[in-house]
Design a protein around this motif. Structure first.
Motif, PDB file in Angstrom:
ATOM      1  N   LEU A   1      66.289   9.446  63.462  1.00 18.61           N
ATOM      2  CA  LEU A   1      66.996  10.688  63.166  1.00 18.61           C
ATOM      3  C   LEU A   1      65.968  11.797  62.957  1.00 18.61           C
ATOM      4  N   ALA A   2      66.143  12.929  63.637  1.00 13.46           N
ATOM      5  CA  ALA A   2      65.190  14.041  63.554  1.00 13.46           C
ATOM      6  C   ALA A   2      65.679  15.147  62.624  1.00 13.46           C
ATOM      7  N   LEU A   3      66.911  15.606  62.859  1.00 11.82           N
ATOM      8  CA  LEU A   3      67.447  16.773  62.155  1.00 11.82           C
ATOM      9  C   LEU A   3      68.865  16.507  61.667  1.00 11.82           C
ATOM     10  N   ILE A   4      69.211  17.127  60.549  1.00  7.52           N
ATOM     11  CA  ILE A   4      70.613  17.245  60.140  1.00  7.52           C
ATOM     12  C   ILE A   4      70.862  18.745  60.002  1.00  7.52           C
ATOM     13  N   ILE A   5      71.584  19.308  60.963  1.00  4.61           N
ATOM     14  CA  ILE A   5      71.843  20.745  60.973  1.00  4.61           C
ATOM     15  C   ILE A   5      73.295  20.996  60.576  1.00  4.61           C
ATOM     16  N   TYR A   6      73.481  21.799  59.547  1.00  2.00           N
ATOM     17  CA  TYR A   6      74.820  22.036  59.006  1.00  2.00           C
ATOM     18  C   TYR A   6      75.525  23.175  59.734  1.00  2.00           C
ATOM     19  N   THR A   7      76.804  22.970  59.982  1.00  2.00           N
ATOM     20  CA  THR A   7      77.629  23.974  60.656  1.00  2.00           C
ATOM     21  C   THR A   7      77.873  25.152  59.718  1.00  2.00           C
ATOM     22  N   SER A   8      78.435  26.223  60.266  1.00  2.00           N
ATOM     23  CA  SER A   8      78.638  27.445  59.487  1.00  2.00           C
ATOM     24  C   SER A   8      79.677  27.279  58.388  1.00  2.00           C
TER      25      SER A   8
ATOM     26  N   ILE B   1      71.015  14.857  64.676  1.00  2.00           N
ATOM     27  CA  ILE B   1      70.341  14.985  65.968  1.00  2.00           C
ATOM     28  C   ILE B   1      69.157  14.028  66.002  1.00  2.00           C
ATOM     29  N   MET B   2      69.171  13.133  66.964  1.00  2.00           N
ATOM     30  CA  MET B   2      68.100  12.153  67.108  1.00  2.00           C
ATOM     31  C   MET B   2      66.925  12.756  67.882  1.00  2.00           C
TER      32      MET B   2
END
Length: 304
Positions: free
Chosen positions: A184-191, A202-203
């Motif tokens: 796992l690379a990123l955890i990007i939160y929605t608006s 996101i891997m």
């Protein structure tokens, strides 16, 4: 010639081996008012210094590292340093409120948070006092004034010195070699416009696929090109575009204040950039306003 697609954990080191003295980053120094250059060699060294410091504090594969900052060179050091240690980066918008910050820190179980300037530090320190999850704050901007009661936060320069030892370097290099695309690379939160923000996972394999797809679609990119990074790195669009530039060796000018983009464009003279439709609409509108205010004879020439 095909562009090699490296795992983001090893990307800086591999590029530095091939292009040690080539400029990869530019940033505007607010003291000298000049654009400063950073070579691949320095970039890779500073990324590794962050990885070594994260090794010193005991970061393990899968641990969450938050970055709550506007675009800065140190942002990339922190992100890629965390990748080298197989950490998971959780980007936060520099404008996020304390309430938004606390929700994401608790939801993603962020223990280490990099912050940009005074606004981000103040909010982060406020949240840390109420949140058991957040253990440490690392501050990019050396001009930030710490709260008198703050005993745990460190400035970036102080933090990286923590990792200055051979065991930490060995651990960081081993972690980098063990990194795999399925990490796992990123955890990007929605608006969060339709309720609570949701963390999108996101891997590294997702990122590497994008690098390959873009390299196939636009193979002209390379060290002769220059891009400018002014959209927030906390958004997947700018974050992935910047990673693509690093993959291709395209020089990146980091702009911390997006409001200064029109001032920066003639200084940097980028050959390419990623952007949103609204920006191009404003450029188009501005050009048309200039034409409309010109003498009638020139208007026809300009429109032609």
């Amino acid at each position: 010639m095909a562009i090699p697609i490296y795992h983001p954990a090893e990307l800086p080191q591999r590029q530095a081996e091939k292009y040690p003295n080539k400029t990869i980053l530019k940033y505007h120094d607010r003291t000298s008012k000049q654009w400063k250059h950073i070579t691949w060699s320095k970039f890779a060294t500073d990324v590794m210094n962050v990885a070594k410091a994260l090794a010193e504090i005991g970061l393990e594969a899968g641990d969450r590292v938050g970055i709550y900052s506007q675009n800065m060179v140190k942002y990339l050091y922190a992100e890629l340093g965390a990748f080298a240690m197989r950490g998971v980066v959780v980007p936060l918008y520099a404008t996020s409120s304390p309430e938004q910050l606390r929700f994401i820190i608790e939801d993603a179980a962020v223990e280490t948070l990099f912050v940009g300037e005074q606004f981000q530090y103040n909010n982060a320190y406020h949240v840390q006092k109420e949140c058991k999850t957040l253990k440490r704050i690392i501050i990019f901007d050396e001009h930030v004034v710490l709260n008198p009661d703050d005993r745990t936060s460190k400035f970036f320069s102080e933090f990286v010195r923590l990792g200055d030892s051979m065991p930490n370097e060995t651990k960081a290099k081993v972690c980098t070699r063990e990194a795999v695309p399925s990490d796992l690379a990123l955890i990007i939160y929605t608006s969060g416009t339709s309720g609570r923000s949701k963390g999108v996972q996101i891997m590294h394999s997702n990122l590497m696929h994008q690098m390959q797809a873009h390299a196939n679609a636009i193979p002209v990119y390379g060290p002769s090109e220059t891009s400018i990074s002014f959209l927030p790195l906390s958004h997947v669009f700018e974050n992935t575009w910047t990673l693509f530039c690093l993959t291709t060796g395209t020089r990146i000018a980091i702009l911390s204040d997006p409001k200064k983009i029109l001032e920066a464009l003639p200084q940097v003279r980028p050959t390419a950039m990623c952007n949103v439709p609204r920006f191009w609409e404003k450029v188009y509108q501005g050009v048309n306003e200039k034409i409309a205010s010109s003498p009638r004879l020139l208007q026809g020439i300009y429109r032609r």
